[in-house]
Design a protein around this motif. Structure first.
Motif, PDB file in Angstrom:
ATOM      1  N   THR A 121      62.430  63.457  99.008  1.00 45.22           N
ATOM      2  CA  THR A 121      61.286  63.716  98.064  1.00 45.22           C
ATOM      3  C   THR A 121      61.662  64.702  97.041  1.00 45.22           C
ATOM      4  O   THR A 121      62.104  65.684  97.337  1.00 45.22           O
ATOM      5  N   TYR A 122      61.501  64.388  95.708  1.00 43.67           N
ATOM      6  CA  TYR A 122      61.859  65.145  94.601  1.00 43.67           C
ATOM      7  C   TYR A 122      60.618  65.669  93.866  1.00 43.67           C
ATOM      8  O   TYR A 122      59.718  64.702  93.556  1.00 43.67           O
ATOM      9  N   GLU A 123      60.751  66.740  93.338  1.00 44.64           N
ATOM     10  CA  GLU A 123      59.804  67.398  92.563  1.00 44.64           C
ATOM     11  C   GLU A 123      60.198  67.755  91.199  1.00 44.64           C
ATOM     12  O   GLU A 123      61.372  68.402  91.089  1.00 44.64           O
ATOM     13  N   HIS A 124      59.585  67.739  90.199  1.00 44.07           N
ATOM     14  CA  HIS A 124      60.057  68.178  88.461  1.00 44.07           C
ATOM     15  C   HIS A 124      58.627  67.984  87.741  1.00 44.07           C
ATOM     16  O   HIS A 124      58.411  66.843  87.405  1.00 44.07           O
ATOM     17  N   ASP A 125      58.410  69.087  87.379  1.00 43.00           N
ATOM     18  CA  ASP A 125      57.232  69.195  86.071  1.00 43.00           C
ATOM     19  C   ASP A 125      56.190  68.163  86.553  1.00 43.00           C
ATOM     20  O   ASP A 125      55.687  67.437  85.606  1.00 43.00           O
ATOM     21  N   GLY A 126      55.486  68.505  87.455  1.00 38.56           N
ATOM     22  CA  GLY A 126      54.527  67.766  88.194  1.00 38.56           C
ATOM     23  C   GLY A 126      54.604  66.105  88.192  1.00 38.56           C
ATOM     24  O   GLY A 126      53.534  65.602  88.737  1.00 38.56           O
ATOM     25  N   THR A 127      55.898  65.662  88.485  1.00 42.93           N
ATOM     26  CA  THR A 127      56.434  64.430  88.794  1.00 42.93           C
ATOM     27  C   THR A 127      56.922  64.460  90.238  1.00 42.93           C
ATOM     28  O   THR A 127      57.737  65.354  90.274  1.00 42.93           O
TER      29      THR A 127
ATOM     30  N   ARG B 180      64.969  64.393  85.332  1.00 44.25           N
ATOM     31  CA  ARG B 180      66.047  64.975  86.150  1.00 44.25           C
ATOM     32  C   ARG B 180      65.525  65.741  87.292  1.00 44.25           C
ATOM     33  O   ARG B 180      64.876  66.682  86.886  1.00 44.25           O
ATOM     34  N   PHE B 181      65.458  65.372  88.239  1.00 43.12           N
ATOM     35  CA  PHE B 181      65.074  66.154  89.518  1.00 43.12           C
ATOM     36  C   PHE B 181      66.306  66.806  89.997  1.00 43.12           C
ATOM     37  O   PHE B 181      66.855  66.630  91.178  1.00 43.12           O
ATOM     38  N   GLY B 182      66.862  67.893  89.126  1.00 38.67           N
ATOM     39  CA  GLY B 182      67.982  68.442  89.614  1.00 38.67           C
ATOM     40  C   GLY B 182      67.717  69.987  89.461  1.00 38.67           C
ATOM     41  O   GLY B 182      68.956  70.577  88.888  1.00 38.67           O
ATOM     42  N   ASP B 183      66.675  70.621  89.219  1.00 33.69           N
ATOM     43  CA  ASP B 183      66.753  72.034  88.948  1.00 33.69           C
ATOM     44  C   ASP B 183      67.330  72.795  90.096  1.00 33.69           C
ATOM     45  O   ASP B 183      67.109  72.449  91.531  1.00 33.69           O
ATOM     46  N   PRO B 184      68.046  73.698  89.633  1.00 33.98           N
ATOM     47  CA  PRO B 184      68.971  74.230  90.779  1.00 33.98           C
ATOM     48  C   PRO B 184      68.161  75.025  92.015  1.00 33.98           C
ATOM     49  O   PRO B 184      68.598  75.002  93.030  1.00 33.98           O
ATOM     50  N   TRP B 185      67.120  75.530  91.617  1.00 36.25           N
ATOM     51  CA  TRP B 185      66.452  76.260  92.554  1.00 36.25           C
ATOM     52  C   TRP B 185      65.363  75.282  93.436  1.00 36.25           C
ATOM     53  O   TRP B 185      64.941  75.785  94.492  1.00 36.25           O
ATOM     54  N   ARG B 186      65.591  73.712  93.139  1.00 34.06           N
ATOM     55  CA  ARG B 186      65.180  72.808  94.135  1.00 34.06           C
ATOM     56  C   ARG B 186      66.347  72.153  94.809  1.00 34.06           C
ATOM     57  O   ARG B 186      65.825  71.173  95.508  1.00 34.06           O
ATOM     58  N   TRP B 187      67.677  72.559  94.812  1.00 26.23           N
ATOM     59  CA  TRP B 187      68.571  72.042  95.346  1.00 26.23           C
ATOM     60  C   TRP B 187      68.385  71.905  96.861  1.00 26.23           C
ATOM     61  O   TRP B 187      68.638  71.048  97.409  1.00 26.23           O
TER      62      TRP B 187
END
Length: 204
Positions: free
Chosen positions: A120-126, A98-105
């Protein structure tokens, strides 16, 4: 977020890969549907976005179980409009990213410029890099009536091109599709694309 008031627009995709069976009719011509792959999803909430790009893919040029759902949107905030806000989800057989962390919106990589969209999306090293495009000849345009009564313009195709790259810890995977859904919503019509559904909106 579905239980609180912000954002007022929600995207709901309970069936990202769904088999449809049955038939439909157009001008008295019957078309039988046998295990067509599609999705079931909709916009939900008391208010829709000011503008957006939305896409999903569950059919790929090389057979793959990946399911990708993504959106970049601007919200009406009183007299002003938000920056582009982006989120996505990639469903794989054994995990869901899930590339949906609110601080990355707020994502400065998002570029929405019909007929193209990239992010481009980032989440937990991905990292996921998505690049979408469409041919305007493949687009259906329609008037989009918001819950409060104001009008926007929606442009949708089921024949968009998507390049999706997934990178994690030095390994890289890539999938492409020429059968992706891509939809743009704008506050003004795009010249040269007919708008349908006039009979549903007699006041416009």
């Amino acid at each position: 977020l579905y239980r609180i008031g912000f954002p007022k627009k929600k995207i709901l995709t309970p069936r990202p890969r769904h088999l449809f069976r049955g038939h439909f009719e157009i001008d008295d011509e019957r078309v039988d549907v046998g295990s067509w792959v599609g999705i079931r999803g909709h916009n939900w909430g008391p208010e829709h976005a000011h503008s957006y790009a939305y896409g999903n893919a569950n059919l790929w040029d090389q057979p793959s179980p990946w399911l990708f759902d993504a959106a970049t949107a601007r919200l009406q905030l009183g007299p002003t409009v938000s920056p582009w806000l982006s989120a996505s989800v990639l469903r794989k057989p054994k995990n869901e990213i899930r590339f949906g962390d609110p601080w990355r919106w707020v994502n400065s990589t998002a570029v929405v410029d019909f007929p193209n969209w990239s992010c481009t999306y980032e989440h937990d090293g991905t990292t996921a890099r998505a690049r979408w495009t469409l041919d305007p000849e493949d687009v259906a345009g329609l008037r989009y009536l918001h819950p409060d009564g104001h009008l926007s313009y929606c442009y949708n195709t089921k024949y968009a091109e998507l390049e999706l790259e997934l990178e994690r810890r030095g390994s890289r995977e890539r999938q492409t599709s020429h059968m992706a859904e891509l939809e743009f919503l704008s506050s003004s019509p795009i010249p040269g694309i007919p708008l349908h559904g006039n009979d549903l909106l007699p006041n416009f």
